[in-house]
Design an enzyme around this catalytic site. Sequence first.
Site, mmCIF file in Angstrom:
data_model
loop_
_atom_site.group_PDB
_atom_site.id
_atom_site.type_symbol
_atom_site.label_atom_id
_atom_site.label_comp_id
_atom_site.label_asym_id
_atom_site.label_seq_id
_atom_site.Cartn_x
_atom_site.Cartn_y
_atom_site.Cartn_z
ATOM 1 C CE LYS A 76 -3.895 1.938 2.687
ATOM 2 N NZ LYS A 76 -4.777 1.704 3.853
ATOM 3 C CB SER A 151 -8.063 3.598 2.870
ATOM 4 O OG SER A 151 -7.232 3.020 3.852
ATOM 5 C CB SER A 175 -8.395 0.592 5.589
ATOM 6 O OG SER A 175 -9.159 1.747 5.488
HETATM 7 N N1 GLN Z 1 -13.296 4.157 6.565
HETATM 8 C C1 GLN Z 1 -12.564 4.552 7.720
HETATM 9 C C2 GLN Z 1 -12.128 5.983 7.600
HETATM 10 O O1 GLN Z 1 -12.373 6.558 6.611
HETATM 11 C C3 GLN Z 1 -11.399 3.635 7.963
HETATM 12 C C4 GLN Z 1 -10.228 3.907 7.092
HETATM 13 C C5 GLN Z 1 -9.039 3.087 7.463
HETATM 14 O O2 GLN Z 1 -9.144 2.033 8.125
HETATM 15 N N2 GLN Z 1 -7.884 3.560 7.077
HETATM 16 O O3 GLN Z 1 -11.559 6.539 8.476
#
Ligand code: GLN
EC number: 6.3.5.7
Length: 483
Positions: A76, A151, A175
């Site tokens: 990532k 994400s 994410s």
């Molecule tokens: N959807 C969550 C957020 O927007 C989690 C994102 C994540 O785990 N990086 O904060």
Amino acid sequence: MHQLTLAEIARGLADKKFSSEELTKVLLARITQLDPQLNSFISLTEDLALQQAKAADARRANGESGALLGAPIAHKDLFCTQGIRTSCGSKMLDNFKAPYDATVVAKLAAAGAVTLGKTNMDEFAMGSANESSYYGAVKNPWNLEHVPGGSSGGSAAAVAARLLPAATGTDTGGSIRQPAALTNLTGLKPTYGRVSRWGMIAYASSLDQGGPLARTAEDCAILLQGMAGFDPQDSTSIDEPVPDYSAGLNGSLQGLRIGVPKEYFSAGLDPRIADLVMASVEELKKLGAVVKEISLPNMQHAIPAYYVIAPAEASSNLSRFDGVRFGYRCEDPKNLEDLYKRSRGEGFGPEVQRRIMVGAYALSAGYYDAYYLKAQKIRRLIKNDFMAAFNEVDIILGPTTPNPAWKLGAKNSDPVAAYLEDVYTITANLAGLPGLSMPAGFVDGLPVGVQLLAPYFQEGRLLNVAHQYQQNTDWHTRTPTGF
Ligand code: GLN
């Protein structure tokens, strides 16, 4: 060759059926051919990959072995990679080449893994759909009109489309697990402190945790083995021995106590997903598990608490992007104030700006007690709920997401609608617990995930349960058409 799992690749390399260099070339060509449909990569690192593959082949020829030696992976794009762009999905870091490797990157490279590239992601890991990336949205290989989740959506889409066998992700509120669920993968968020955060660009430091995305629990075990462990450079890393995850996959589930929280089945959960969750429970019962209804009474407060704490930490973490130290700088600043304002205003996208504003507000004098402190108290109550539940059961099981993957753009005008998709995943981050999502069926041709949660440092138990489930079901083997 692209259909092989990490475990199969390790066997193929050991048996000299193919070399890492051959495999790497096949996958790089496949990425070049198919990724334009998905947009799952931000950078391809072809030269590095071929160099690492040759080095791994040489190490094997010298008698070395290891499950990751010569195995192709991707990171990532928030894991720092020395001399390689590390963009975090943001215009702010479009020109940033990291001066060092993240601990996770260094550990996996030392184990002989081959880095094919850096995967697309929501900007600064903020999102549940992978639509907030500066580099454009990622598409779900199961249906190119749908989101892959976020994400870590680039890692998920790439692995689901068989562009490579496994990739790293990070999970601040879901994410890893959420995109795994929406693309038919197995994804594991480890216990907070299990995997080093050093060199992982911070979103919300008390919640962020790196982990593996792969097609099987067996492969997650292999990748996690290479990522986990104490790191003195990360003050939140925990000095606990790392078990042999692969060796633990075949434990019997006889007598395993599964807790199913009644709060999980409220309105908002697609009833077809509820049915698939209960079908997975029946499957685990056949393997000897016993099931009990439990309660997590404070779950309803998790989203409001998370969406105060995560932005608060983000507003502090992202203050370092000031147009001076690194990253984007606006053209022709008139004075220092103008430099700050325009560099940040032009460098950050709208979702990141929204989070910074919410976070700065929640931390400001006069509102701190009402929002931030209250959210921290809720966080403690959520942790206490889990502690009480784990006195009665060994794992907690439920849906990973309330809905299957939605259409690209469907939730863009309403950020709160997207935040609600995190309802089942964020509690594990608030409590610091490990969680895994595994494939459990399909709704309208789109994958559905089941989430398992375990007590601290019981990643091995999650992998064991998921592996046993995968020995008796074939959801995880289904391949999206066209890939
Ligand atoms: N959807 C969550 C957020 O927007 C989690 C994102 C994540 O785990 N990086 O904060």
